[in-house]
Design a protein around this motif. Sequence first.
Motif, PDB file in Angstrom:
ATOM      1  N   GLU A 105       0.654  -1.375  -0.053  1.00  0.00           N
ATOM      2  CA  GLU A 105       0.027  -0.166   0.097  1.00  0.00           C
ATOM      3  C   GLU A 105       0.633   1.287  -0.002  1.00  0.00           C
ATOM      4  O   GLU A 105       0.415   2.271  -0.177  1.00  0.00           O
ATOM      5  CB  GLU A 105      -0.956  -0.172   1.043  1.00  0.00           C
ATOM      6  N   PHE A 106       2.068   1.186   0.387  1.00  0.00           N
ATOM      7  CA  PHE A 106       2.996   2.401   0.432  1.00  0.00           C
ATOM      8  C   PHE A 106       3.631   2.719  -0.735  1.00  0.00           C
ATOM      9  O   PHE A 106       4.049   3.805  -1.238  1.00  0.00           O
ATOM     10  CB  PHE A 106       3.785   2.320   1.685  1.00  0.00           C
ATOM     11  N   THR A 107       4.285   1.451  -1.437  1.00  0.00           N
ATOM     12  CA  THR A 107       5.267   1.417  -2.175  1.00  0.00           C
ATOM     13  C   THR A 107       4.448   1.318  -4.036  1.00  0.00           C
ATOM     14  O   THR A 107       4.994   1.477  -4.915  1.00  0.00           O
ATOM     15  CB  THR A 107       6.227   0.579  -2.586  1.00  0.00           C
ATOM     16  N   GLY A 108       3.315   0.598  -3.864  1.00  0.00           N
ATOM     17  CA  GLY A 108       2.660   0.018  -4.849  1.00  0.00           C
ATOM     18  C   GLY A 108       3.124  -1.172  -5.599  1.00  0.00           C
ATOM     19  O   GLY A 108       2.831  -1.325  -6.593  1.00  0.00           O
ATOM     20  N   ARG A 109       4.142  -1.745  -5.010  1.00  0.00           N
ATOM     21  CA  ARG A 109       4.856  -2.822  -5.594  1.00  0.00           C
ATOM     22  C   ARG A 109       4.278  -4.193  -5.278  1.00  0.00           C
ATOM     23  O   ARG A 109       3.511  -4.278  -4.349  1.00  0.00           O
ATOM     24  CB  ARG A 109       6.406  -2.994  -5.069  1.00  0.00           C
ATOM     25  N   ARG A 110       4.124  -5.031  -6.319  1.00  0.00           N
ATOM     26  CA  ARG A 110       3.455  -6.368  -5.939  1.00  0.00           C
ATOM     27  C   ARG A 110       4.359  -7.261  -5.256  1.00  0.00           C
ATOM     28  O   ARG A 110       5.600  -7.228  -5.403  1.00  0.00           O
ATOM     29  CB  ARG A 110       2.985  -6.967  -7.215  1.00  0.00           C
ATOM     30  N   PHE A 111       3.840  -8.195  -4.334  1.00  0.00           N
ATOM     31  CA  PHE A 111       4.817  -9.147  -3.711  1.00  0.00           C
ATOM     32  C   PHE A 111       3.797 -10.224  -3.457  1.00  0.00           C
ATOM     33  O   PHE A 111       2.571 -10.330  -3.296  1.00  0.00           O
ATOM     34  CB  PHE A 111       5.186  -8.401  -2.328  1.00  0.00           C
ATOM     35  N   THR A 112       4.507 -11.263  -2.885  1.00  0.00           N
ATOM     36  CA  THR A 112       3.917 -12.503  -2.409  1.00  0.00           C
ATOM     37  C   THR A 112       4.637 -13.376  -1.433  1.00  0.00           C
ATOM     38  O   THR A 112       5.902 -12.866  -1.382  1.00  0.00           O
ATOM     39  CB  THR A 112       3.233 -13.359  -3.571  1.00  0.00           C
ATOM     40  N   PHE A 113       4.144 -14.328  -0.865  1.00  0.00           N
ATOM     41  CA  PHE A 113       4.955 -15.035   0.344  1.00  0.00           C
ATOM     42  C   PHE A 113       4.886 -16.570   0.011  1.00  0.00           C
ATOM     43  O   PHE A 113       3.623 -17.146  -0.534  1.00  0.00           O
ATOM     44  CB  PHE A 113       4.302 -14.875   1.515  1.00  0.00           C
ATOM     45  N   PHE A 114       5.774 -17.287   0.304  1.00  0.00           N
ATOM     46  CA  PHE A 114       5.838 -18.655   0.045  1.00  0.00           C
ATOM     47  C   PHE A 114       6.790 -19.312   1.146  1.00  0.00           C
ATOM     48  O   PHE A 114       7.183 -18.464   2.111  1.00  0.00           O
ATOM     49  CB  PHE A 114       6.364 -19.074  -1.228  1.00  0.00           C
ATOM     50  N   ALA A 115       7.029 -20.539   1.341  1.00  0.00           N
ATOM     51  CA  ALA A 115       7.806 -21.015   2.511  1.00  0.00           C
ATOM     52  C   ALA A 115       8.712 -21.989   1.867  1.00  0.00           C
ATOM     53  O   ALA A 115       8.575 -22.886   0.969  1.00  0.00           O
ATOM     54  CB  ALA A 115       6.802 -21.883   3.624  1.00  0.00           C
ATOM     55  N   ASP A 116       9.895 -22.125   2.641  1.00  0.00           N
ATOM     56  CA  ASP A 116      10.869 -22.969   2.481  1.00  0.00           C
ATOM     57  C   ASP A 116      10.599 -24.490   2.998  1.00  0.00           C
ATOM     58  O   ASP A 116       9.372 -24.485   3.561  1.00  0.00           O
ATOM     59  CB  ASP A 116      12.142 -22.750   2.904  1.00  0.00           C
ATOM     60  N   PRO A 117      11.143 -25.523   2.814  1.00  0.00           N
ATOM     61  CA  PRO A 117      10.775 -26.758   3.448  1.00  0.00           C
ATOM     62  C   PRO A 117      10.388 -27.018   4.908  1.00  0.00           C
ATOM     63  O   PRO A 117       9.812 -27.801   5.258  1.00  0.00           O
ATOM     64  CB  PRO A 117      11.880 -27.762   2.852  1.00  0.00           C
ATOM     65  N   ASP A 118      11.030 -26.028   5.582  1.00  0.00           N
ATOM     66  CA  ASP A 118      10.809 -25.921   7.107  1.00  0.00           C
ATOM     67  C   ASP A 118       9.722 -24.883   7.376  1.00  0.00           C
ATOM     68  O   ASP A 118       9.758 -24.597   8.543  1.00  0.00           O
ATOM     69  CB  ASP A 118      12.098 -25.868   7.754  1.00  0.00           C
ATOM     70  N   GLY A 119       9.245 -24.248   6.331  1.00  0.00           N
ATOM     71  CA  GLY A 119       8.080 -23.351   6.920  1.00  0.00           C
ATOM     72  C   GLY A 119       8.673 -22.115   7.115  1.00  0.00           C
ATOM     73  O   GLY A 119       7.905 -21.079   7.535  1.00  0.00           O
ATOM     74  N   LEU A 120       9.932 -21.736   6.978  1.00  0.00           N
ATOM     75  CA  LEU A 120      10.356 -20.470   7.012  1.00  0.00           C
ATOM     76  C   LEU A 120       9.761 -19.545   6.019  1.00  0.00           C
ATOM     77  O   LEU A 120       9.818 -20.022   4.757  1.00  0.00           O
ATOM     78  CB  LEU A 120      11.954 -20.331   6.728  1.00  0.00           C
ATOM     79  N   PRO A 121       9.085 -18.318   6.320  1.00  0.00           N
ATOM     80  CA  PRO A 121       8.568 -17.541   5.345  1.00  0.00           C
ATOM     81  C   PRO A 121       9.574 -16.746   4.517  1.00  0.00           C
ATOM     82  O   PRO A 121      10.415 -16.040   4.971  1.00  0.00           O
ATOM     83  CB  PRO A 121       7.627 -16.400   6.206  1.00  0.00           C
ATOM     84  N   LEU A 122       9.129 -16.804   3.018  1.00  0.00           N
ATOM     85  CA  LEU A 122       9.812 -16.184   2.204  1.00  0.00           C
ATOM     86  C   LEU A 122       9.125 -15.314   1.330  1.00  0.00           C
ATOM     87  O   LEU A 122       8.019 -15.540   1.100  1.00  0.00           O
ATOM     88  CB  LEU A 122      10.657 -17.045   1.277  1.00  0.00           C
ATOM     89  N   GLU A 123       9.662 -14.100   1.088  1.00  0.00           N
ATOM     90  CA  GLU A 123       8.986 -13.214   0.036  1.00  0.00           C
ATOM     91  C   GLU A 123       9.519 -12.856  -1.132  1.00  0.00           C
ATOM     92  O   GLU A 123      10.798 -12.913  -1.457  1.00  0.00           O
ATOM     93  CB  GLU A 123       8.928 -11.877   0.909  1.00  0.00           C
ATOM     94  N   LEU A 124       8.595 -12.783  -2.252  1.00  0.00           N
ATOM     95  CA  LEU A 124       9.357 -12.291  -3.593  1.00  0.00           C
ATOM     96  C   LEU A 124       8.587 -10.912  -3.601  1.00  0.00           C
ATOM     97  O   LEU A 124       7.297 -10.764  -3.598  1.00  0.00           O
ATOM     98  CB  LEU A 124       8.648 -13.096  -4.569  1.00  0.00           C
TER      99      LEU A 124
END
Length: 130
Positions: A105-124
């Motif tokens: 909402e502040f930058t207007g950039r698109r992003f999403t989250f996924f997880a590594d095999p141990d559930g560590l949150p990773l963002e693109l």
Amino acid sequence: MLRTIHHAAIICSDYPRARAFYTEILGLRIVAENHRIARDSWKLDLALPGGGQIELFSFPDPPPRPSRPEACGLRHLAFTVSDLEAACARLARHGVQVEPVRTDEFTGRRFTFFADPDGLPLELYEIPEN
């Protein structure tokens, strides 16, 4: 004083599975791989585009992460991509679930989250190339 992040360290529960995820699915290049016999531990140094690194460690029976992602401490790791749709499609081809794409909402950039095999949150985080 500070110039850049040199590395982020991650402890995994299943070294072969995590190694394959970070090298084959995310495509990170191996800088060094060492087995530390005295600790029964692997240390894998992975190059990030732009000069940083991820240090991937294995230890016997590491404790689980307390909660996701609002536990005190590191919340997630974010990686920039120039084409979010292509990056999400690549992850999906490897069976990695990706959350719906959102817009900052502040930058207007698109992003999403996924997880590594141990559930560590990773963002693109999408930053198109100029």
